[in-house]
Write a protein that holds these residues in place. Structure first.
Motif, PDB file in Angstrom:
ATOM      1  N   THR A 227       7.569   0.368  -3.664  1.00  0.00           N
ATOM      2  CA  THR A 227       8.359   0.476  -4.891  1.00  0.00           C
ATOM      3  C   THR A 227       7.527   0.219  -6.135  1.00  0.00           C
ATOM      4  O   THR A 227       7.900   0.633  -7.217  1.00  0.00           O
ATOM      5  CB  THR A 227       9.543  -0.521  -4.872  1.00  0.00           C
ATOM      6  OG1 THR A 227       9.027  -1.837  -4.706  1.00  0.00           O
ATOM      7  CG2 THR A 227      10.497  -0.181  -3.746  1.00  0.00           C
ATOM      8  N   ALA A 228       6.416  -0.491  -5.983  1.00  0.00           N
ATOM      9  CA  ALA A 228       5.565  -0.776  -7.142  1.00  0.00           C
ATOM     10  C   ALA A 228       4.181  -1.184  -6.653  1.00  0.00           C
ATOM     11  O   ALA A 228       4.000  -1.624  -5.523  1.00  0.00           O
ATOM     12  CB  ALA A 228       6.163  -1.900  -7.980  1.00  0.00           C
ATOM     13  N   ALA A 229       3.213  -1.035  -7.530  1.00  0.00           N
ATOM     14  CA  ALA A 229       1.851  -1.504  -7.269  1.00  0.00           C
ATOM     15  C   ALA A 229       1.195  -1.741  -8.617  1.00  0.00           C
ATOM     16  O   ALA A 229       1.555  -1.122  -9.614  1.00  0.00           O
ATOM     17  CB  ALA A 229       1.079  -0.475  -6.456  1.00  0.00           C
ATOM     18  N   ASP A 230       0.248  -2.674  -8.657  1.00  0.00           N
ATOM     19  CA  ASP A 230      -0.439  -2.933  -9.921  1.00  0.00           C
ATOM     20  C   ASP A 230      -1.909  -2.548  -9.790  1.00  0.00           C
ATOM     21  O   ASP A 230      -2.358  -2.056  -8.768  1.00  0.00           O
ATOM     22  CB  ASP A 230      -0.263  -4.389 -10.364  1.00  0.00           C
ATOM     23  CG  ASP A 230      -0.838  -5.385  -9.372  1.00  0.00           C
ATOM     24  OD1 ASP A 230      -1.735  -5.014  -8.585  1.00  0.00           O
ATOM     25  OD2 ASP A 230      -0.396  -6.541  -9.377  1.00  0.00           O
ATOM     26  N   GLU A 231      -2.652  -2.779 -10.874  1.00  0.00           N
ATOM     27  CA  GLU A 231      -4.056  -2.384 -10.897  1.00  0.00           C
ATOM     28  C   GLU A 231      -4.917  -3.153  -9.900  1.00  0.00           C
ATOM     29  O   GLU A 231      -6.035  -2.762  -9.610  1.00  0.00           O
ATOM     30  CB  GLU A 231      -4.632  -2.524 -12.314  1.00  0.00           C
ATOM     31  CG  GLU A 231      -4.687  -3.940 -12.845  1.00  0.00           C
ATOM     32  CD  GLU A 231      -3.361  -4.443 -13.412  1.00  0.00           C
ATOM     33  OE1 GLU A 231      -3.284  -5.644 -13.683  1.00  0.00           O
ATOM     34  OE2 GLU A 231      -2.417  -3.662 -13.569  1.00  0.00           O
ATOM     35  N   LEU A 232      -4.429  -4.251  -9.364  1.00  0.00           N
ATOM     36  CA  LEU A 232      -5.174  -5.012  -8.362  1.00  0.00           C
ATOM     37  C   LEU A 232      -4.763  -4.631  -6.938  1.00  0.00           C
ATOM     38  O   LEU A 232      -5.134  -5.294  -5.983  1.00  0.00           O
ATOM     39  CB  LEU A 232      -4.962  -6.513  -8.571  1.00  0.00           C
ATOM     40  CG  LEU A 232      -5.484  -7.062  -9.897  1.00  0.00           C
ATOM     41  CD1 LEU A 232      -5.103  -8.527 -10.037  1.00  0.00           C
ATOM     42  CD2 LEU A 232      -6.982  -6.884  -9.996  1.00  0.00           C
ATOM     43  N   TYR A 233      -4.032  -3.557  -6.840  1.00  0.00           N
ATOM     44  CA  TYR A 233      -3.580  -3.034  -5.549  1.00  0.00           C
ATOM     45  C   TYR A 233      -2.620  -3.959  -4.816  1.00  0.00           C
ATOM     46  O   TYR A 233      -2.558  -3.975  -3.599  1.00  0.00           O
ATOM     47  CB  TYR A 233      -4.773  -2.683  -4.643  1.00  0.00           C
ATOM     48  CG  TYR A 233      -5.689  -1.677  -5.272  1.00  0.00           C
ATOM     49  CD1 TYR A 233      -5.305  -0.349  -5.387  1.00  0.00           C
ATOM     50  CD2 TYR A 233      -6.912  -2.065  -5.787  1.00  0.00           C
ATOM     51  CE1 TYR A 233      -6.132   0.580  -5.993  1.00  0.00           C
ATOM     52  CE2 TYR A 233      -7.754  -1.141  -6.392  1.00  0.00           C
ATOM     53  CZ  TYR A 233      -7.354   0.170  -6.481  1.00  0.00           C
ATOM     54  OH  TYR A 233      -8.166   1.080  -7.084  1.00  0.00           O
TER      55      TYR A 233
ATOM     56  N   THR B 177      12.739  -2.585   1.689  1.00  0.00           N
ATOM     57  CA  THR B 177      13.364  -2.100   2.912  1.00  0.00           C
ATOM     58  C   THR B 177      14.513  -1.173   2.528  1.00  0.00           C
ATOM     59  O   THR B 177      15.329  -1.501   1.674  1.00  0.00           O
ATOM     60  CB  THR B 177      13.896  -3.270   3.758  1.00  0.00           C
ATOM     61  OG1 THR B 177      12.804  -4.115   4.099  1.00  0.00           O
ATOM     62  CG2 THR B 177      14.567  -2.770   5.032  1.00  0.00           C
ATOM     63  N   VAL B 178      14.539  -0.013   3.144  1.00  0.00           N
ATOM     64  CA  VAL B 178      15.631   0.936   2.933  1.00  0.00           C
ATOM     65  C   VAL B 178      16.280   1.195   4.286  1.00  0.00           C
ATOM     66  O   VAL B 178      15.650   1.048   5.334  1.00  0.00           O
ATOM     67  CB  VAL B 178      15.139   2.261   2.303  1.00  0.00           C
ATOM     68  CG1 VAL B 178      14.649   2.031   0.891  1.00  0.00           C
ATOM     69  CG2 VAL B 178      14.070   2.912   3.144  1.00  0.00           C
ATOM     70  N   SER B 179      17.526   1.566   4.260  1.00  0.00           N
ATOM     71  CA  SER B 179      18.224   1.889   5.501  1.00  0.00           C
ATOM     72  C   SER B 179      19.194   3.025   5.236  1.00  0.00           C
ATOM     73  O   SER B 179      19.515   3.340   4.090  1.00  0.00           O
ATOM     74  CB  SER B 179      18.943   0.666   6.051  1.00  0.00           C
ATOM     75  OG  SER B 179      19.884   0.196   5.122  1.00  0.00           O
ATOM     76  N   GLY B 180      19.635   3.642   6.295  1.00  0.00           N
ATOM     77  CA  GLY B 180      20.562   4.746   6.152  1.00  0.00           C
ATOM     78  C   GLY B 180      21.161   5.133   7.488  1.00  0.00           C
ATOM     79  O   GLY B 180      20.893   4.514   8.517  1.00  0.00           O
ATOM     80  N   VAL B 181      21.939   6.184   7.438  1.00  0.00           N
ATOM     81  CA  VAL B 181      22.594   6.705   8.633  1.00  0.00           C
ATOM     82  C   VAL B 181      22.431   8.220   8.631  1.00  0.00           C
ATOM     83  O   VAL B 181      22.698   8.876   7.628  1.00  0.00           O
ATOM     84  CB  VAL B 181      24.095   6.343   8.655  1.00  0.00           C
ATOM     85  CG1 VAL B 181      24.790   6.980   9.850  1.00  0.00           C
ATOM     86  CG2 VAL B 181      24.294   4.840   8.653  1.00  0.00           C
ATOM     87  N   LYS B 182      21.975   8.766   9.747  1.00  0.00           N
ATOM     88  CA  LYS B 182      21.923  10.221   9.929  1.00  0.00           C
ATOM     89  C   LYS B 182      23.038  10.574  10.899  1.00  0.00           C
ATOM     90  O   LYS B 182      23.123  10.009  11.992  1.00  0.00           O
ATOM     91  CB  LYS B 182      20.584  10.665  10.483  1.00  0.00           C
ATOM     92  CG  LYS B 182      20.531  12.170  10.725  1.00  0.00           C
ATOM     93  CD  LYS B 182      19.149  12.646  11.035  1.00  0.00           C
ATOM     94  CE  LYS B 182      19.097  14.142  11.260  1.00  0.00           C
ATOM     95  NZ  LYS B 182      19.158  14.917  10.036  1.00  0.00           N
ATOM     96  N   THR B 183      23.884  11.488  10.509  1.00  0.00           N
ATOM     97  CA  THR B 183      25.011  11.897  11.335  1.00  0.00           C
ATOM     98  C   THR B 183      24.697  13.232  12.004  1.00  0.00           C
ATOM     99  O   THR B 183      24.291  14.178  11.339  1.00  0.00           O
ATOM    100  CB  THR B 183      26.296  12.012  10.492  1.00  0.00           C
ATOM    101  OG1 THR B 183      26.556  10.740   9.896  1.00  0.00           O
ATOM    102  CG2 THR B 183      27.477  12.427  11.341  1.00  0.00           C
ATOM    103  N   ILE B 184      24.889  13.283  13.302  1.00  0.00           N
ATOM    104  CA  ILE B 184      24.700  14.511  14.072  1.00  0.00           C
ATOM    105  C   ILE B 184      26.072  15.127  14.287  1.00  0.00           C
ATOM    106  O   ILE B 184      27.016  14.437  14.690  1.00  0.00           O
ATOM    107  CB  ILE B 184      24.047  14.224  15.440  1.00  0.00           C
ATOM    108  CG1 ILE B 184      22.745  13.439  15.283  1.00  0.00           C
ATOM    109  CG2 ILE B 184      23.853  15.513  16.231  1.00  0.00           C
ATOM    110  CD1 ILE B 184      21.664  14.138  14.537  1.00  0.00           C
ATOM    111  N   GLN B 185      26.178  16.429  14.018  1.00  0.00           N
ATOM    112  CA  GLN B 185      27.454  17.129  14.139  1.00  0.00           C
ATOM    113  C   GLN B 185      27.441  18.073  15.329  1.00  0.00           C
ATOM    114  O   GLN B 185      26.386  18.524  15.777  1.00  0.00           O
ATOM    115  CB  GLN B 185      27.734  17.898  12.859  1.00  0.00           C
ATOM    116  CG  GLN B 185      27.866  16.982  11.664  1.00  0.00           C
ATOM    117  CD  GLN B 185      28.000  17.745  10.368  1.00  0.00           C
ATOM    118  OE1 GLN B 185      27.428  18.811  10.203  1.00  0.00           O
ATOM    119  NE2 GLN B 185      28.761  17.178   9.439  1.00  0.00           N
TER     120      GLN B 185
END
Length: 179
Positions: free
Chosen positions: A93-99, A105-113
């Motif tokens: 999500t972010a980084a600075d000049e010193l690396y 953490t992201v989460s989600g749901v994939k729905t199969i049809q």
């Protein structure tokens, strides 16, 4: 004249990175053993490709889409939700000049049809990851419904050619900023 159904071979939906494997079953024996409608002469196995798994991160669970409504033998229409694949992943999500890197953490749901009309035979569910070879759902169907569904599918060679032309998945090892 209807196209021949390639029995036992996986067919792919490139936009969704899902595979379907149609299998013919013996109507007399198979119908009684698996409580099938005798008119349902095909079983469609459903899974997700490696490229599809690269899009969703680490699978944390696989569950029927609507637990109260989805039971074995439930009548389905094309497009009905079958399975929810819950997943987690990490993004920068972010980084600075010193690396110094900040991860989120992201989460989600994939729905199969459902690709076809028919009846649910089996739905995989569990709190573990899955891979490309896992069958996450099986549906019995009539030949007419299967014929309609396979018109929009491609074989494995064509699917692999199409996948090579697109960017890697969000969580693939080849991804630059997302892991």
């Amino acid at each position: 004249m209807a196209a021949l159904v390639p029995c036992g071979r996986r067919l792919f939906v490139p936009a969704m990175h899902i595979w379907y494997r149609p299998l013919r079953h013996k109507v007399q024996e198979g119908a009684r053993k698996r409580n099938l409608d005798p008119a349902h002469t095909w079983i469609v196995q459903i899974g997700i490709t490696d490229r599809g798994l690269d899009d969703i991160g680490d699978v944390s669970s696989v569950k029927p889409a609507i637990t109260d409504a989805i039971r074995l033998g439930t009548e389905l229409k094309t497009g009905d939700d079958l399975v929810n694949i819950e997943w987690d992943g990490h993004v920068i999500t972010a980084a600075d000049e010193l690396y110094h890197t900040v991860w989120e953490t992201v989460s989600g749901v994939k729905t199969i049809q459902s690709p076809v009309e028919g009846k649910i035979l089996n739905v995989f569910h569990g709190d573990r990851g899955i891979n490309e070879d896992d069958i996450i759902c099986e549906v019995s169907t009539r030949e007419e419904s299967l014929q309609s569904a396979i018109q929009n599918l491609v074989d494995e060679t064509e699917y692999n050619r199409l996948v090579e032309q697109i960017m890697p998945g969000n969580f693939s090892e080849a991804g630059d900023s997302i892991r």
